[in-house]
Design an enzyme around this catalytic site. Sequence first.
Site, PDB file in Angstrom:
ATOM      1  CB  CYS A   4      15.892  15.192 -10.432  1.00  0.00           C
ATOM      2  SG  CYS A   4      15.851  15.709 -12.547  1.00  0.00           S
TER       3      CYS A   4
ATOM      4  CG  HIS B  86      12.328  12.610 -10.513  1.00  0.00           C
ATOM      5  ND1 HIS B  86      11.840  14.310 -10.785  1.00  0.00           N
ATOM      6  CD2 HIS B  86      13.133  12.578 -11.151  1.00  0.00           C
ATOM      7  CE1 HIS B  86      12.975  13.847 -12.330  1.00  0.00           C
ATOM      8  NE2 HIS B  86      13.409  13.167 -12.158  1.00  0.00           N
TER       9      HIS B  86
ATOM     10  CG  ASN C 164      13.637  14.789 -15.702  1.00  0.00           C
ATOM     11  OD1 ASN C 164      13.136  15.541 -14.899  1.00  0.00           O
ATOM     12  ND2 ASN C 164      14.837  14.269 -15.546  1.00  0.00           N
TER      13      ASN C 164
HETATM   14  N1  ACO Z   1      15.201   9.180 -31.065  1.00  0.00           N
HETATM   15  C1  ACO Z   1      16.256   8.308 -31.953  1.00  0.00           C
HETATM   16  N2  ACO Z   1      16.646   7.193 -31.047  1.00  0.00           N
HETATM   17  C2  ACO Z   1      18.179   8.125 -29.660  1.00  0.00           C
HETATM   18  C3  ACO Z   1      17.614   8.432 -29.237  1.00  0.00           C
HETATM   19  C4  ACO Z   1      16.167   9.559 -29.625  1.00  0.00           C
HETATM   20  N3  ACO Z   1      15.440  10.437 -29.156  1.00  0.00           N
HETATM   21  N4  ACO Z   1      18.797   9.533 -28.332  1.00  0.00           N
HETATM   22  C5  ACO Z   1      19.224   7.895 -28.481  1.00  0.00           C
HETATM   23  N5  ACO Z   1      18.952   7.232 -29.386  1.00  0.00           N
HETATM   24  C6  ACO Z   1      19.563   5.951 -30.149  1.00  0.00           C
HETATM   25  C7  ACO Z   1      20.947   5.990 -29.372  1.00  0.00           C
HETATM   26  O1  ACO Z   1      21.923   6.200 -30.678  1.00  0.00           O
HETATM   27  C8  ACO Z   1      21.730   4.328 -29.741  1.00  0.00           C
HETATM   28  O2  ACO Z   1      21.558   3.993 -31.704  1.00  0.00           O
HETATM   29  P1  ACO Z   1      23.021   3.284 -31.267  1.00  0.00           P
HETATM   30  O3  ACO Z   1      22.195   1.817 -31.241  1.00  0.00           O
HETATM   31  O4  ACO Z   1      22.813   3.471 -32.902  1.00  0.00           O
HETATM   32  O5  ACO Z   1      23.881   3.621 -31.490  1.00  0.00           O
HETATM   33  C9  ACO Z   1      19.795   3.420 -29.671  1.00  0.00           C
HETATM   34  O6  ACO Z   1      19.117   5.225 -29.664  1.00  0.00           O
HETATM   35  C10 ACO Z   1      19.675   3.155 -28.128  1.00  0.00           C
HETATM   36  O7  ACO Z   1      20.757   4.333 -27.000  1.00  0.00           O
HETATM   37  P2  ACO Z   1      20.644   4.216 -25.846  1.00  0.00           P
HETATM   38  O8  ACO Z   1      21.029   5.277 -25.072  1.00  0.00           O
HETATM   39  O9  ACO Z   1      20.909   3.307 -25.272  1.00  0.00           O
HETATM   40  O10 ACO Z   1      18.997   4.181 -25.350  1.00  0.00           O
HETATM   41  P3  ACO Z   1      18.334   3.295 -24.375  1.00  0.00           P
HETATM   42  O11 ACO Z   1      17.588   2.348 -24.240  1.00  0.00           O
HETATM   43  O12 ACO Z   1      19.519   2.949 -23.221  1.00  0.00           O
HETATM   44  O13 ACO Z   1      17.412   4.897 -24.066  1.00  0.00           O
HETATM   45  C11 ACO Z   1      17.582   6.528 -22.215  1.00  0.00           C
HETATM   46  C12 ACO Z   1      17.667   6.185 -23.453  1.00  0.00           C
HETATM   47  C13 ACO Z   1      15.758   7.109 -22.816  1.00  0.00           C
HETATM   48  C14 ACO Z   1      18.025   7.908 -22.094  1.00  0.00           C
HETATM   49  C15 ACO Z   1      17.646   6.110 -20.890  1.00  0.00           C
HETATM   50  O14 ACO Z   1      18.498   4.908 -20.916  1.00  0.00           O
HETATM   51  C16 ACO Z   1      16.801   5.810 -19.799  1.00  0.00           C
HETATM   52  O15 ACO Z   1      16.144   6.731 -19.386  1.00  0.00           O
HETATM   53  N6  ACO Z   1      17.874   6.840 -18.674  1.00  0.00           N
HETATM   54  C17 ACO Z   1      17.206   6.997 -17.336  1.00  0.00           C
HETATM   55  C18 ACO Z   1      18.257   8.725 -17.778  1.00  0.00           C
HETATM   56  C19 ACO Z   1      17.120   9.381 -16.964  1.00  0.00           C
HETATM   57  O16 ACO Z   1      15.765   9.374 -16.710  1.00  0.00           O
HETATM   58  N7  ACO Z   1      17.740  10.573 -16.619  1.00  0.00           N
HETATM   59  C20 ACO Z   1      16.642  11.743 -15.850  1.00  0.00           C
HETATM   60  C21 ACO Z   1      17.653  12.403 -15.038  1.00  0.00           C
HETATM   61  S1  ACO Z   1      17.540  11.209 -14.288  1.00  0.00           S
HETATM   62  C22 ACO Z   1      16.320  11.055 -12.907  1.00  0.00           C
HETATM   63  O17 ACO Z   1      15.881  11.835 -13.318  1.00  0.00           O
HETATM   64  C23 ACO Z   1      16.333  10.049 -12.474  1.00  0.00           C
END
Ligand code: ACO
Length: 323
Positions: free
Chosen positions: A113, A250, A280
């Site tokens: 990224c 980004h 993304n």
């Molecule tokens: N739909 C519904 N529920 C979901 C989904 C989905 N698509 N994905 C995960 N869940 C659930 C999980 O299973 C979990 O359920 P549980 O509590 O029963 O176990 C719950 O939602 C919470 O999951 P988390 O992973 O803890 O959710 P979080 O609040 O951290 O959000 C996310 C996840 C959106 C990926 C977040 O962590 C994030 O944005 N991280 C940054 C990652 C990113 O942007 N990466 C891109 C590449 S790197 C970069 O570009 C910077």
Amino acid sequence: MTVRSRIIGCGSYLPSTILTNEELSRRVDTTDEWIVARTGIRQRHIAAEGEMTSDLAYNAAIKAMEHANVTAADVDMIIVATATPDNTFPATATKVQNRLGVVGFAFDIQAVCSGFIYALTTADMYIRNGQAKTVLVIGAETFSRILDWEDRSTCVLFGDGAGAVIVQAHEGVGTINDQGILASRLHSDGSKYELLHVDGGPSSTQTVGHLRMEGREVFRHAVTNLAAVIREVLDDTGITADQIDWLVPHQANQRILDGTARKFGISAERVVMTVDRHANTSAASIPLALSEAVHDGRIKRGDIVILEAMGGGFTWGASLVRW
Ligand code: ACO
């Protein structure tokens, strides 16, 4: 006299097929509400069957060259930032070079990224060393090809697309009033390799593999690292946060974008946001956003623009540009 790298044109390309959250929720156990609340994403573009990263890159390049009013004969170097090349080798950049009819040299950069920031910084170095005069820098990705479409925690986050800029050598006087790239900083930390990676590759599994991510950990590091690297380019130039006209981040996640902007007191209207429509697109996301804000007239000559990104590796970086 100081040689400065000015961005003299930009362009972008998105595949025509749009995949909405609603449609995705029929494929995996997710909802539009969950995706919008956690990420700000509402839809993403998906490359057509047979449409490759080089096709996206080529289309964005043509638009950037038209906007910059340069021809293939003017371009002496091409860099394609991508983590989803057409083939393991040769570089996707050489395919684009051949289609454009550019004489010179072309190579890919792989910083996931952060790829566009790495590529732009590399172009700036070649220009300032006198090795190149007019460089085509492209970020292009087909992340849809490396997603596990059964993993709801990752497949909802990414999309396909490409953006390109033309960077050209100009004479400046060596002050922050010069137009062009005024400062860039790059970082990587390989101890975080596993937190965001693809579980395949030519040397490890002889397969392409799928994207795997520890979302929470990535989120936590992103806000901290991005704030630190923005601070570095501000300090390098003596420019203060209140002088920033535009933040072009980004486009990973709206919450990361908001958190970063808040740390510097940058209001939401000054942040170029495309994550809602593009999701993304990895190395393509900054030039896609930049192109949108330049072509709709938001970014104007003389504006102070900060570009920043973080991605797998981890890698991260920022460039401060006077437009
Ligand atoms: N739909 C519904 N529920 C979901 C989904 C989905 N698509 N994905 C995960 N869940 C659930 C999980 O299973 C979990 O359920 P549980 O509590 O029963 O176990 C719950 O939602 C919470 O999951 P988390 O992973 O803890 O959710 P979080 O609040 O951290 O959000 C996310 C996840 C959106 C990926 C977040 O962590 C994030 O944005 N991280 C940054 C990652 C990113 O942007 N990466 C891109 C590449 S790197 C970069 O570009 C910077």
